[in-house]
Write a protein that holds these residues in place. Sequence first.
Motif, PDB file in Angstrom:
ATOM      1  N   CYS A  89     -25.180  82.822  73.796  1.00  0.00           N
ATOM      2  CA  CYS A  89     -26.080  83.273  72.984  1.00  0.00           C
ATOM      3  C   CYS A  89     -25.841  82.367  71.908  1.00  0.00           C
ATOM      4  O   CYS A  89     -24.673  81.878  71.354  1.00  0.00           O
ATOM      5  N   VAL A  90     -26.693  81.929  70.910  1.00  0.00           N
ATOM      6  CA  VAL A  90     -26.757  81.052  69.638  1.00  0.00           C
ATOM      7  C   VAL A  90     -27.409  81.727  68.660  1.00  0.00           C
ATOM      8  O   VAL A  90     -28.555  82.457  69.065  1.00  0.00           O
ATOM      9  N   PHE A 132     -38.156  82.450  77.552  1.00  0.00           N
ATOM     10  CA  PHE A 132     -37.957  81.298  78.315  1.00  0.00           C
ATOM     11  C   PHE A 132     -37.451  81.727  79.779  1.00  0.00           C
ATOM     12  O   PHE A 132     -36.678  82.439  79.913  1.00  0.00           O
ATOM     13  N   LYS A 133     -38.036  81.022  80.660  1.00  0.00           N
ATOM     14  CA  LYS A 133     -37.661  81.329  82.008  1.00  0.00           C
ATOM     15  C   LYS A 133     -37.094  80.016  82.816  1.00  0.00           C
ATOM     16  O   LYS A 133     -37.596  79.152  82.614  1.00  0.00           O
ATOM     17  N   SER A 134     -35.914  80.124  83.426  1.00  0.00           N
ATOM     18  CA  SER A 134     -35.303  78.880  84.315  1.00  0.00           C
ATOM     19  C   SER A 134     -36.227  78.749  85.392  1.00  0.00           C
ATOM     20  O   SER A 134     -36.888  79.600  85.735  1.00  0.00           O
ATOM     21  N   ASP A 161     -23.982  79.941  80.071  1.00  0.00           N
ATOM     22  CA  ASP A 161     -25.222  79.373  80.255  1.00  0.00           C
ATOM     23  C   ASP A 161     -25.368  77.793  80.127  1.00  0.00           C
ATOM     24  O   ASP A 161     -26.436  77.321  80.195  1.00  0.00           O
ATOM     25  N   LEU A 162     -24.330  77.078  80.344  1.00  0.00           N
ATOM     26  CA  LEU A 162     -24.267  75.767  80.627  1.00  0.00           C
ATOM     27  C   LEU A 162     -24.920  75.259  79.388  1.00  0.00           C
ATOM     28  O   LEU A 162     -25.251  74.073  79.447  1.00  0.00           O
ATOM     29  N   GLY A 163     -24.744  75.985  78.181  1.00  0.00           N
ATOM     30  CA  GLY A 163     -25.250  75.382  76.849  1.00  0.00           C
ATOM     31  C   GLY A 163     -26.586  75.143  76.765  1.00  0.00           C
ATOM     32  O   GLY A 163     -27.417  74.648  75.798  1.00  0.00           O
ATOM     33  N   VAL A 164     -27.307  75.961  77.554  1.00  0.00           N
ATOM     34  CA  VAL A 164     -29.002  75.864  77.547  1.00  0.00           C
ATOM     35  C   VAL A 164     -29.545  76.547  76.208  1.00  0.00           C
ATOM     36  O   VAL A 164     -30.555  75.778  75.894  1.00  0.00           O
TER      37      VAL A 164
END
Length: 129
Positions: free
Chosen positions: A27-28, A79-81, A113-116
């Motif tokens: 989370c950011v 947003f969906k991966s 989240d690998l930085g996503v």
Amino acid sequence: MVFAGKRPHNLGVCDGKLAACPNSPNCVSSQSADPVHQIAPLTYTSTPEDAIAALKSIIQSLPRTKIITENPDYLYVEFKSALLGFVDDVEFYLDRNTNVIQVRSASRLGQGDLGVNRQRIETIRARIM
């Protein structure tokens, strides 16, 4: 969707604040004070109305997005991966007092989240300026 998870109920703006990030690093938030979760808010030089319209246009140009809630000062987007359909909940709050757009981007499931989430906000930032 197996990996979509349930939509959180704690989202939205309360007293000028978006929900705090959970302890997990996926989370950011521009309103977070700790370095793991902190990200700069989005800035704009246009009118607030033009800024939110530009932001909405950018969001709609990104793949696998769905605007869930929209009002003059707030957008909530899923947003969906691409691969497994993981959902991230992303909020944008146009703070007219400080002339910035506060942001929060959080994965619904898992820890990392690998930085996503950070990369998504930086991609939007690069396009809005």
